[in-house]
Design a protein around this motif. Structure first.
Motif, mmCIF file in Angstrom:
data_model
loop_
_atom_site.group_PDB
_atom_site.id
_atom_site.type_symbol
_atom_site.label_atom_id
_atom_site.label_comp_id
_atom_site.label_asym_id
_atom_site.label_seq_id
_atom_site.Cartn_x
_atom_site.Cartn_y
_atom_site.Cartn_z
ATOM 1 N N SER A 109 62.927 19.080 84.417
ATOM 2 C CA SER A 109 63.151 20.468 84.016
ATOM 3 C C SER A 109 61.869 21.289 84.067
ATOM 4 O O SER A 109 61.907 22.508 84.221
ATOM 5 C CB SER A 109 63.741 20.521 82.607
ATOM 6 O OG SER A 109 62.878 19.909 81.673
ATOM 7 N N GLN A 110 60.712 20.626 83.955
ATOM 8 C CA GLN A 110 59.444 21.344 83.919
ATOM 9 C C GLN A 110 58.683 21.279 85.248
ATOM 10 O O GLN A 110 57.498 21.603 85.283
ATOM 11 C CB GLN A 110 58.567 20.772 82.794
ATOM 12 C CG GLN A 110 59.171 20.912 81.411
ATOM 13 C CD GLN A 110 59.452 22.357 81.045
ATOM 14 O OE1 GLN A 110 58.622 23.225 81.260
ATOM 15 N NE2 GLN A 110 60.630 22.615 80.493
ATOM 16 N N ASN A 114 60.020 23.858 93.372
ATOM 17 C CA ASN A 114 61.326 23.347 93.775
ATOM 18 C C ASN A 114 61.232 22.716 95.164
ATOM 19 O O ASN A 114 61.315 23.401 96.184
ATOM 20 C CB ASN A 114 62.369 24.465 93.771
ATOM 21 C CG ASN A 114 63.776 23.944 93.971
ATOM 22 O OD1 ASN A 114 63.987 22.788 94.370
ATOM 23 N ND2 ASN A 114 64.764 24.764 93.695
ATOM 24 N N SER A 138 69.487 22.037 92.891
ATOM 25 C CA SER A 138 69.012 22.462 91.579
ATOM 26 C C SER A 138 68.153 23.712 91.745
ATOM 27 O O SER A 138 67.424 23.848 92.732
ATOM 28 C CB SER A 138 68.182 21.358 90.921
ATOM 29 O OG SER A 138 67.534 21.855 89.764
ATOM 30 N N LYS A 140 65.904 24.526 89.367
ATOM 31 C CA LYS A 140 64.689 24.318 88.580
ATOM 32 C C LYS A 140 63.461 24.326 89.489
ATOM 33 O O LYS A 140 63.534 23.815 90.604
ATOM 34 C CB LYS A 140 64.779 22.983 87.829
ATOM 35 C CG LYS A 140 65.899 22.965 86.787
ATOM 36 C CD LYS A 140 66.041 21.600 86.154
ATOM 37 C CE LYS A 140 67.185 21.585 85.146
ATOM 38 N NZ LYS A 140 67.386 20.256 84.546
ATOM 39 N N PRO A 141 62.392 24.993 89.058
ATOM 40 C CA PRO A 141 62.019 25.367 87.686
ATOM 41 C C PRO A 141 62.429 26.768 87.268
ATOM 42 O O PRO A 141 61.807 27.325 86.346
ATOM 43 C CB PRO A 141 60.492 25.260 87.735
ATOM 44 C CG PRO A 141 60.157 25.708 89.123
ATOM 45 C CD PRO A 141 61.262 25.169 89.985
ATOM 46 N N ASP A 142 63.412 27.382 87.918
ATOM 47 C CA ASP A 142 63.837 28.717 87.515
ATOM 48 C C ASP A 142 64.256 28.720 86.041
ATOM 49 O O ASP A 142 64.958 27.825 85.577
ATOM 50 C CB ASP A 142 65.019 29.176 88.388
ATOM 51 C CG ASP A 142 65.241 30.662 88.286
ATOM 52 O OD1 ASP A 142 65.787 31.090 87.253
ATOM 53 O OD2 ASP A 142 64.863 31.389 89.214
ATOM 54 N N GLU A 146 70.649 27.519 86.943
ATOM 55 C CA GLU A 146 70.734 26.058 86.973
ATOM 56 C C GLU A 146 70.853 25.486 88.378
ATOM 57 O O GLU A 146 70.243 24.473 88.702
ATOM 58 C CB GLU A 146 71.938 25.581 86.134
ATOM 59 C CG GLU A 146 71.715 25.606 84.643
ATOM 60 C CD GLU A 146 71.886 27.004 84.070
ATOM 61 O OE1 GLU A 146 72.736 27.749 84.607
ATOM 62 O OE2 GLU A 146 71.178 27.357 83.118
ATOM 63 N N SER A 172 74.279 30.388 87.249
ATOM 64 C CA SER A 172 73.984 30.019 85.873
ATOM 65 C C SER A 172 75.271 29.678 85.155
ATOM 66 O O SER A 172 76.356 30.156 85.512
ATOM 67 C CB SER A 172 73.286 31.180 85.149
ATOM 68 O OG SER A 172 73.135 30.890 83.776
#
Length: 226
Positions: A109-110, A114, A138, A140-142, A146, A172
């Motif tokens: 998640s961090q 991408n 995915s 992420k990291p946005d 999601e 999202s």
């Protein structure tokens, strides 16, 4: 005699620009380095990354090393943000992809970058010009989205590469991410060029969306470093 010569040259040109259907898989054979830039009217972020690959039981382990990161937004916080980003330089991001370019590993998640933007997803069939298909990555990291629903369309096939038109729609789970009563949006549209191994050579995408306060436009570019 000249007419035969022109016909012969035309036949050679046609054969060199073959548009025969191709069965594409993600099958990298050597390391790749990329320069990635995301620029819009709010910020300018640049990355230089080195990707190495290992084949493992029909899967591809991609290890991405962050070589350089730059950030600019015109804010007084830029120096502090850049200093924090430099702590990620030299770090590795690992992902496992199947042969169709789908990420099968758990996404951190961090993560700061991408890596899935460097890989195109392919259908389980031969591709010909005009074919369309979809994939999901995915986001992420946005911070607000999601997943990314990607719509693909093949627009060019040659003996050495394929050009694929893409539309990426950021999604999202929440209808309202902004807190301002209006739904945020983010979209990328443009072209990817991939080689015969299914590996990205370059990409140019126009970005657009609504930030919660205003419309944002920009571009995302991916360029292979030779």
């Amino acid at each position: 005699m000249k007419n035969y010569l022109y016909l012969f040259i035309a036949l050679i040109l046609v054969s060199c620009n073959s548009s025969q259907p191709k069965k594409m898989i993600f099958n990298p054979e050597k390391p790749r380095a990329y320069k990635v830039s995301l620029v819009n009217d709010k910020l300018d972020i640049g990355y230089e990354v080195q990707c190495s690959f290992k084949q493992n039981d029909g899967k591809v382990l991609m290890e991405t090393e962050l070589k350089n990161i730059s950030f600019s937004s015109g804010s007084e916080m830029d120096a502090e943000i850049n200093k924090e980003y430099q702590g990620y330089v030299g770090s590795l991001i690992q992902n496992t992809f199947d042969k169709k370019g789908h990420n099968e590993s758990e996404v951190e998640s961090q993560r700061i970058f991408n890596t899935e933007l460097l890989v195109v997803e392919f259908p389980d069939k031969e591709i010909q010009i005009g074919d369309t298909w979809q994939g999901k990555k995915s986001a992420k990291p946005d911070m607000f989205f999601e997943t990314i629903l990607t719509k693909y369309k093949c627009i060019k096939i040659s003996n050495v590469e394929m050009v694929i038109e893409v539309e990426m729609i950021f999604e999202s789970e929440n209808d309202d991410q902004s807190g301002f009563g209006k739904k945020m949006t983010r979209n990328y549209k443009g072209n990817y060029t991939v080689d015969n191994n299914g590996v990205v050579k370059s990409a140019y995408l126009v970005t657009s969306g609504f930030s919660g306060l205003s419309e944002i436009t920009g571009k995302l570019q991916i360029t292979e470093i030779k």
